[in-house]
Design a protein around this motif. Structure first.
Motif, short mmCIF file in Angstrom:
data_model
loop_
_atom_site.label_atom_id
_atom_site.label_comp_id
_atom_site.label_asym_id
_atom_site.label_seq_id
_atom_site.Cartn_x
_atom_site.Cartn_y
_atom_site.Cartn_z
N VAL A 55 4.07 -8.38 -19.06
CA VAL A 55 4.51 -7.32 -19.96
C VAL A 55 4.19 -5.99 -19.30
N VAL A 56 5.17 -5.10 -19.30
CA VAL A 56 5.00 -3.77 -18.70
C VAL A 56 4.06 -2.95 -19.57
N LEU A 57 2.99 -2.42 -18.95
CA LEU A 57 2.04 -1.57 -19.65
C LEU A 57 2.35 -0.09 -19.44
N ARG A 58 2.76 0.25 -18.19
CA ARG A 58 2.97 1.65 -17.85
C ARG A 58 4.00 1.76 -16.74
N VAL A 59 4.78 2.82 -16.75
CA VAL A 59 5.78 3.09 -15.72
C VAL A 59 5.49 4.46 -15.12
N GLU A 60 5.48 4.54 -13.79
CA GLU A 60 5.25 5.80 -13.09
C GLU A 60 6.31 5.99 -12.03
N ASN A 61 6.85 7.18 -11.94
CA ASN A 61 7.80 7.53 -10.89
C ASN A 61 7.04 8.28 -9.81
N GLY A 62 7.40 8.00 -8.55
CA GLY A 62 6.71 8.67 -7.46
C GLY A 62 7.42 8.43 -6.14
N THR A 63 6.67 8.56 -5.06
CA THR A 63 7.19 8.36 -3.71
C THR A 63 6.23 7.44 -2.96
N ARG A 64 6.54 7.16 -1.70
CA ARG A 64 5.65 6.32 -0.88
C ARG A 64 4.24 6.92 -0.84
N GLN A 65 4.15 8.24 -0.78
CA GLN A 65 2.85 8.89 -0.68
C GLN A 65 2.05 8.84 -1.97
N THR A 66 2.71 8.71 -3.11
CA THR A 66 2.00 8.71 -4.39
C THR A 66 1.88 7.32 -5.00
N ALA A 67 2.18 6.29 -4.24
CA ALA A 67 2.10 4.91 -4.74
C ALA A 67 0.66 4.57 -5.14
N PRO A 68 0.48 3.82 -6.24
CA PRO A 68 -0.87 3.45 -6.67
C PRO A 68 -1.55 2.46 -5.72
N LEU A 69 -0.76 1.76 -4.91
CA LEU A 69 -1.26 0.84 -3.88
C LEU A 69 -0.38 1.01 -2.65
N PRO A 70 -0.84 0.57 -1.49
CA PRO A 70 0.06 0.59 -0.33
C PRO A 70 1.29 -0.28 -0.62
N LEU A 71 2.47 0.20 -0.25
CA LEU A 71 3.70 -0.54 -0.55
C LEU A 71 3.71 -1.92 0.09
N SER A 72 2.99 -2.10 1.17
CA SER A 72 2.94 -3.42 1.81
C SER A 72 2.23 -4.45 0.93
N ARG A 73 1.42 -4.00 -0.03
CA ARG A 73 0.71 -4.90 -0.94
C ARG A 73 1.42 -5.09 -2.27
N MET A 74 2.46 -4.29 -2.53
CA MET A 74 3.17 -4.37 -3.81
C MET A 74 4.36 -5.30 -3.70
N LYS A 75 4.52 -6.15 -4.70
CA LYS A 75 5.69 -7.03 -4.76
C LYS A 75 6.70 -6.44 -5.73
N GLU A 76 7.95 -6.83 -5.56
CA GLU A 76 9.02 -6.28 -6.40
C GLU A 76 9.30 -7.19 -7.59
N ILE A 77 9.60 -6.58 -8.70
CA ILE A 77 9.97 -7.30 -9.93
C ILE A 77 11.27 -8.05 -9.67
N GLU A 78 11.31 -9.33 -10.07
CA GLU A 78 12.50 -10.16 -9.85
C GLU A 78 13.48 -10.08 -11.01
N GLU A 79 12.97 -10.06 -12.25
CA GLU A 79 13.84 -9.99 -13.43
C GLU A 79 13.20 -9.12 -14.48
#
Length: 83
Positions: A55-79
Motif C-alpha cells: 500500500v502506498v504511504l507517500r509519494v515524492e517527486n524529485g530527481t536522481r540527486q534527491t532520491a531517498p535511496l540510491p537508484l541502484s537500490r530502488m526497484k520499480e513498481i510492476e503494477e
C-alpha cells in the motif's frame, strides 16, 4: 567538432516519482513508472525473491540527486491498483 554536454545534465535532472509503501509490514521505497500514483493505491512490487502487494504511504517527486535511496537500490513498481 562540436560536443553536446547537455545529455548527462538533462538525464540527471529528469523528474522521477518515488513511492514509500508498506510491503509485508516493512516500509520500502520504490520508483514509480507514473506520476499519477497516490497514497492509498495498492501496488505489486518485486520483494526479495518473489512479488508482493503493498500500500502506498507517500509519494515524492524529485530527481536522481534527491532520491531517498540510491537508484541502484530502488526497484520499480510492476503494477498499480488505484484506491
Amino acid at each position: 567538432m562540436i560536443h553536446s554536454l547537455s545529455g548527462g545534465v538533462i538525464a540527471e535532472n529528469a523528474p522521477l516519482t518515488f513511492v514509500k509503501a508498506e510491503v509485508e509490514g516493512a516500509p520500502c521505497w520504490f520508483l514509480s513508472p507514473t506520476s499519477k500514483i497516490k497514497a492509498g493505491d495498492r501496488i505489486c512490487v518485486p520483494f526479495g525473491n518473489h512479488r508482493a502487494e503493498g500500500v502506498v504511504l507517500r509519494v515524492e517527486n524529485g530527481t536522481r540527486q534527491t532520491a531517498p535511496l540510491p537508484l541502484s537500490r530502488m526497484k520499480e513498481i510492476e503494477e498499480i491498483f488505484p484506491a
